[in-house]
Enzyme design. Sequence first.
Site, PDB file in Angstrom:
ATOM      1  N   CYS A  45       4.957   4.510   3.097  1.00  0.00           N
ATOM      2  CA  CYS A  45       6.173   4.779   2.322  1.00  0.00           C
ATOM      3  C   CYS A  45       5.950   5.966   1.386  1.00  0.00           C
ATOM      4  CB  CYS A  45       6.579   3.561   1.482  1.00  0.00           C
ATOM      5  SG  CYS A  45       7.006   2.098   2.442  1.00  0.00           S
TER       6      CYS A  45
ATOM      7  N   CYS B 123       3.073   0.275  -0.359  1.00  0.00           N
ATOM      8  CA  CYS B 123       3.117   0.752   1.024  1.00  0.00           C
ATOM      9  C   CYS B 123       2.688   2.223   1.103  1.00  0.00           C
ATOM     10  CB  CYS B 123       4.536   0.560   1.565  1.00  0.00           C
ATOM     11  SG  CYS B 123       4.859   1.331   3.151  1.00  0.00           S
TER      12      CYS B 123
END
Length: 184
Positions: A40, A37
């Site tokens: 993230c 991600c």
Amino acid sequence: MANSPYLVAVTAQNFQEVVLEGSYDRPVLVDFWADWCAPCRALMPILAKLADEYGGRLLVAKLNTEEEQALAAQFGIRSLPTVQLFKDGRPVDQFMGALPEAQIRAFLEPHLPRESDSLLDAISDRLILGDLAGAQPQRRHVPGAARRRSVAGPAWARALANFDAPAAGRARAARGRHWRGCRA
């Protein structure tokens, strides 16, 4: 992950202790993330910076959803990154996505303990014990805004009302000025 006492990795083995039980002492911000991600990875340094800046007022817990899928499912995580704030053993707020630092600070601010909170706790303890004389000097050190947003306002009025009539009158007057809408 940054080397900080305020930033920890959590798993199914330590989630109960670190997040749920730990959130009774201070807010715990849980970052649900995954290696793949990109948002993230962008969020991680911001949260690490805030964890260090807030010191012991906040703990940031990182939970890898690829490794802890059952925990992610338990908390209804469907999008990454998702960040949940835990207080008193339960999630109380959350945001999704990689927010800018200023927005994260604004998200955290209402949940972080203030210096006045410990003063209000001490005053409440004295009031519960019936120690009006001990509570009164401490109350003068609490900022007015903190007194108005706390439960110590109505507790103060109740305590005064239980001691004597002149004090009860002053308490009711103070309650009318500062704690409108609260019930003693």
